[in-house]
Design an enzyme around this catalytic site. Structure first.
Site, PDB file in Angstrom:
ATOM      1  CE1 TYR A 123      -3.048  -3.017   0.186  1.00  0.00           C
ATOM      2  CE2 TYR A 123      -4.290  -1.748   1.767  1.00  0.00           C
ATOM      3  CZ  TYR A 123      -4.187  -2.835   0.936  1.00  0.00           C
ATOM      4  OH  TYR A 123      -5.214  -3.740   0.849  1.00  0.00           O
ATOM      5  CE  LYS A 175       1.548 -17.711  -0.265  1.00  0.00           C
ATOM      6  NZ  LYS A 175       0.667 -18.877  -0.083  1.00  0.00           N
ATOM      7  CG  ASP A 208      -1.963 -19.975   1.787  1.00  0.00           C
ATOM      8  OD1 ASP A 208      -1.145 -19.416   2.531  1.00  0.00           O
ATOM      9  OD2 ASP A 208      -1.636 -20.869   1.003  1.00  0.00           O
ATOM     10  CG  ASP A 232      -7.544  -3.813   3.569  1.00  0.00           C
ATOM     11  OD1 ASP A 232      -8.569  -3.651   4.247  1.00  0.00           O
ATOM     12  OD2 ASP A 232      -7.357  -3.255   2.476  1.00  0.00           O
TER      13      ASP A 232
END
Ligand code: NAD
Length: 336
Positions: A123, A175, A208, A232
């Site tokens: 972002y 991740k 995930d 988010d």
């Protein structure tokens, strides 16, 4: 003399839920000097700017704000309100608790806090198109920036929050198996910082798998810390676990100040009807009281709010009742 706090009532249902929240705080005896300021459409109407300098100056002075939902005007020339606030006050920690108020829903006994890094990651706004042949937009590139300093301060914030609020575990979501550099750095820093906090359990989960675990067994988690994009997405997921946006508060905290708000928007479909649920903003105000080290008053307000909701007699329509915003607020005040 009370503590000075900037009050931005907001747009749509904002003024009605803000005045409900101010009434509850006053009834609970909170000593606050409100500095009323404008932003969003109200800022445009008053000062020709959705985030007027007068509002920024007020927050610079008070370093504390309670903010109703804002409508960001569509079109060029307007600054994004949230980006302007985050940048001006370096609000690096977005804190979103999710806690079951009414048992008997799809999930019971949920009590989670998500700490999202608010300033870095994907972002940061570094994006561009890449021209290939005659196609000026043949590809697009967005850059994710993760810094050691940014990771340290958000992970430390999560652990300090856990210590301060008597929580037992911090779960770092990442991740790093695929994004070995950016997410790898975040994970490395998290592991290092975790060693400084003996009394708090630490675990790490790939994002995930976390999405699945939060749906299957959310009670397994306590404090969750993650980078901007994952935070988010997962923060909306956890609001959904406890009945949606009407009960979801949020805090944006940084070195330059702190801004407390409801997670929901201006609800244009019900604005002006006097039926909005003020709970999320009242719960955000409770987070603000805790931040102001007035935790006992926050606990009293939360107890009054939760028991009013559990009784189900005087609640707003979104909670299955027929009370107006004012009637619901009066019922909370009567229980204080
Ligand atoms: P929304 O959250 O305003 O509304 C979604 C649905 O939830 C609507 O049906 C609404 O009636 C209902 N709802 C929301 N809050 C409620 C409450 N307190 N009580 C009862 N029902 C409630 O989302 P949206 O419609 O996508 O957005 C509307 C506007 O709000 C947009 O202009 C958007 O940019 C803005 N927005 C602002 C913020 C913020 O300032 N923090 C956050 C989200 C959206």
């Amino acid at each position: 003399m009370g503590t000075p706090v900037t009050l931005i009532s907001g747009d749509g249902i904002g003024p009605s839920i803000s005045s409900a929240t101010v009434r509850v705080l006053e009834a609970a005896g909170a000593q606050i000097d409100w500095d009323v300021q404008y932003a969003g459409q109200a800022g445009v109407a008053k000062h020709g700017d959705p985030i007027p300098d007068a509002t920024l100056d007020s927050i610079k002075r008070t370093r504390l704000a309670l903010k109703g939902p804002l409508e960001t005007p569509v079109g060029e020339g307007f600054r994004s309100i949230n980006v302007a606030l985050r940048k001006t006050f370096d609000l690096y920690a977005n804190v979103r608790p999710a806690h079951t108020i009414v048992q008997g829903g799809r999930y019971e006994d949920i009590d989670l806090v998500l700490v999202r890094e608010n300033t870095e990651g994907l972002y940061v706004g570094i994006e561009h198109y890449i021209k290939m042949g005659s196609d000026p937009r043949a590809a697009a590139e967005s850059v994710a920036i993760i810094t050691r300093a940014g990771s340290e301060r958000i992970v430390r914030y999560a652990f300090d929050y856990a210590c301060k609020h008597g929580r037992k575990k911090v779960t770092l979501v990442h991740k790093a198996n695929i994004l070995k550099f950016s997410q790898g750095l975040f994970l490395d820093v998290g592991r290092q910082i975790a060693q400084e906090y003996d009394g708090i359990e630490f675990d790490e989960v790939i994002v995930d798998a976390m999405a699945m675990n939060l749906v299957l067994k959310p009670q397994r988690y306590d404090v969750i810390v993650t980078t901007n994009l994952f935070g988010d997405i997962l923060s909306d997921l956890i609001s959904g676990l406890v009945g949606g946006l009407g009960l979801a508060p949020g805090a944006n905290i940084g070195l330059g100040g702190a801004i407390f708000e409801a997670v929901h928007g201006t609800a244009p479909d019900i604005a002006g009807k006097g039926i909005a649920n003020p709970s999320a903003l009242i719960l955000a105000a409770c987070m603000m009281l805790e931040y102001m080290t007035d935790g006992e008053r926050a606990r009293r307000i939360r107890d009054a709010l939760e028991s009013t909701i559990r009784e189900r007699k005087t609640v707003t329509r979104d909670l299955g009742g027929s009370a107006s915003t004012d009637q619901f607020t009066d019922a909370i005040i009567a229980r204080l």
